[in-house]
Design a protein around this motif. Structure first.
Motif, PDB file in Angstrom:
ATOM      1  N   ALA A  46      -8.957   5.722   3.651  1.00  0.00           N
ATOM      2  CA  ALA A  46      -8.334   4.797   4.600  1.00  0.00           C
ATOM      3  C   ALA A  46      -8.936   4.837   5.991  1.00  0.00           C
ATOM      4  O   ALA A  46      -8.756   3.892   6.752  1.00  0.00           O
ATOM      5  N   ILE A 168      -4.989   0.777  -1.117  1.00  0.00           N
ATOM      6  CA  ILE A 168      -4.611   1.352   0.171  1.00  0.00           C
ATOM      7  C   ILE A 168      -3.546   0.498   0.853  1.00  0.00           C
ATOM      8  O   ILE A 168      -3.764  -0.678   1.119  1.00  0.00           O
ATOM      9  N   ARG A 174      -1.676   7.785   4.734  1.00  0.00           N
ATOM     10  CA  ARG A 174      -2.833   7.261   4.013  1.00  0.00           C
ATOM     11  C   ARG A 174      -4.154   7.635   4.687  1.00  0.00           C
ATOM     12  O   ARG A 174      -5.153   7.836   4.014  1.00  0.00           O
ATOM     13  N   ASP A 200      -8.368   7.579  -1.587  1.00  0.00           N
ATOM     14  CA  ASP A 200      -7.952   6.235  -1.968  1.00  0.00           C
ATOM     15  C   ASP A 200      -9.171   5.327  -2.026  1.00  0.00           C
ATOM     16  O   ASP A 200     -10.283   5.713  -1.637  1.00  0.00           O
ATOM     17  N   HIS A 367      -4.817   8.763  -4.771  1.00  0.00           N
ATOM     18  CA  HIS A 367      -4.062   7.514  -4.789  1.00  0.00           C
ATOM     19  C   HIS A 367      -4.931   6.350  -5.261  1.00  0.00           C
ATOM     20  O   HIS A 367      -4.432   5.248  -5.493  1.00  0.00           O
TER      21      HIS A 367
END
Length: 506
Positions: A46, A168, A174, A200, A367
């Protein structure tokens, strides 16, 4: 045909019948549309994503549409390089942007039950209240789904010229860099409390593929609000963020969806169909990154390939455990059953599942939702490998394919393997060239190459324990991970356990 071993289960999961040599991306079957992207680039983690979205927003002229599971106005878009004269937090930044551009309209659509978390967050409710009454900044909630379903897409569309779609969320917990440094002082919640390393992925597309995502996002807005949004008046040709190197140019992109049956609308299971078709055609390697590993249909399809004497290797990168006690009970328990099922099927030792750790051995939360099949298919999206994402939640994935008939098939094949090797290099704290060299030494065996590169300590991939096979059939214990609408009381348990887990994180 892939069929559940669970007695009496009424859903049947069938891999699409795609003729040999035909593309896996079949509109109306394994995807919604196939559209050209002038440029396409995966974005990992992110930190670069938030910065690139900010830079693209600065050049927006007419329309910005956020489609998200959750939204937090307090997050910093780039803690390292704030822009002079502009706020560095998302909410104030967007408000300032609208003030500067009288012709610009920004819309945010969030899952209605995600509002529980939003309303608990500091200044976020104040911005939401302001935006609800604003004509050029609109915040709306999406409740156009059956009980227990989640609005889970993560899409940003700017002027129908540039779009981001993947895993995301524009929310807290994040932000992280690809270094995943232990104790990174920038990895803190708006409250000031630190959180752990977080991995992510998402995808940026430019051109007609972005316009198609704009169409999809406007339709979701219409279903949620009843308002029909007109497309932006003209394409904006100058939105691609500086410093974002495209992985491919002038390439067809498949847009695949999951949508549940609701109020007379037929359900859409394109993402499930794409996974089953891709797994069925894999020759050498199936590479998966996922937050969960619990989808019954995917587990059955993988097991079928493992039973073949000459089937592909399968490598899964997964989180050490799910977040929250109830979530771990549901997703962790389902993973244990699935791993036991795959262990029994893995007669030739071709299956591995790993968890990434930091230099100090702390878990890195995965994630990302990534699937790479050989050198043929790369898929990045919002859909988890759990039952909900295959049929109940609203999802959107992007996929690019190097099918044999494509004029630039070799370039696409290189792009798929290049990106997969970059991900492995990140997890193994090495270089993509080192990964490629290891694959040459092992004659293309990803399992043997990874075992040769893994370390016993430090930044690396650690095996996840494979349970001894038992008689528990797949599909049992699906209360919080159903394939179809669940009872309202169990949906409430699922939502509130997640919100209380967030509150405990500060």
């Amino acid at each position: 045909m892939t069929e559940s071993p669970r007695s009496g289960h009424h859903l049947r999961h069938v891999a699409p019948d795609i003729p040999g040599g035909a593309p896996l991306l079949q509109p109306g079957l394994t995807c919604w549309r196939v559209e050209r992207a002038a440029r396409l680039a995966p974005i990992v983690d992110a930190a670069p994503y938030f910065r690139l979205v900010r830079d693209a927003l600065l050049r927006a002229r007419h329309s910005v549409l956020f489609i998200g599971w959750e939204f937090d106005t307090r997050i910093k878009l780039d803690p390292d390089t704030p822009l002079p004269g502009l706020p560095d937090r998302l909410g104030p930044f967007l408000s300032a942007l609208v003030e500067r551009r009288p012709e610009l309209c920004v819309r945010v659509l969030q899952w209605n039950l995600g509002l529980i978390g939003t309303l608990l967050r500091g200044t976020t409710p104040l911005y939401v209240l302001n935006w609800i009454t604003s004509k050029r900044f609109q915040f709306r909630l999406d409740s156009a789904h059956p009980p227990g379903a989640a609005h889970h897409q993560k899409i940003v569309v700017i002027d129908d010229a540039l779009a981001f779609c993947g895993g995301i969320d524009m929310t807290d917990d994040r932000w992280d860099t690809r270094d995943h440094k232990d104790g990174d002082p920038r990895r803190v919640r708006p409250s000031g409390r630190a959180y752990g390393a977080f991995h992510d992925a998402t995808m940026a597309v430019e051109g007609p593929a972005a316009a198609a995502l704009g169409e999809l996002a406007r339709e979701r807005w219409r279903r949620a609000t009843g308002e029909q949004i007109e497309p932006p008046p003209a394409a904006n040709p100058d939105l691609w963020p500086e410093g974002l190197a495209p992985l491919l140019c002038n390439v067809e992109v498949g847009i695949a969806r999951t949508e549940p049956e609701y109020h007379g609308r037929t359900g859409v299971r394109e993402i499930e169909a794409l996974h089953l078709a891709a797994i069925a055609t894999a020759r050498q390697v199936i590479y998966i990154e996922g937050q969960y590993f619990a989808a019954r249909c995917v587990g059955e399809a993988l097991a079928a390939r493992l039973r073949e004497p000459d089937g592909p290797e399968i490598v899964v990168i997964n989180s050490q455990r799910a977040r929250g006690w109830v979530e771990e009970k549901a997703m962790g328990g389902a993973r244990q059953r699935l791993l036991a099922y795959l262990r029994e099927a893995d007669r030739y030792g071709r299956f591995r599942i790993y968890r990434p750790v930091t230099a100090d051995g702390a878990p890195i939360y995965v994630h990302a939702k990534v699937l790479a099949i050989d050198d043929r298919l790369l898929r990045i999206g919002s859909a988890n490998l759990n039952n909900r994402s295959m049929g109940l939640d609203t999802e959107c994935d992007l996929a690019v394919e190097a099918h044999p008939g494509a004029p630039d098939a070799k370039a696409r094949s290189r792009a798929v393997t290049t990106f997969r090797n970059e991900l492995l290099a990140e997890h193994l704290a090495t270089s993509p060239d080192t990964v490629a060299a290891a694959l040459l030494r092992t004659e293309g065996s990803l399992v043997r190459a990874m075992e040769a590169l893994r370390r016993g300590s430090g930044r690396t991939l650690m095996p996840i324990e494979m349970p001894i096979a038992d008689a528990t059939p797949l599909g049992d214990g699906e209360l919080l991970d159903p394939e179809q609408a669940e009872p309202i009381w169990s949906m409430a348990v699922h939502v509130f356990q997640d919100r209380f887990a967030w509150m405990s994180r500060g």
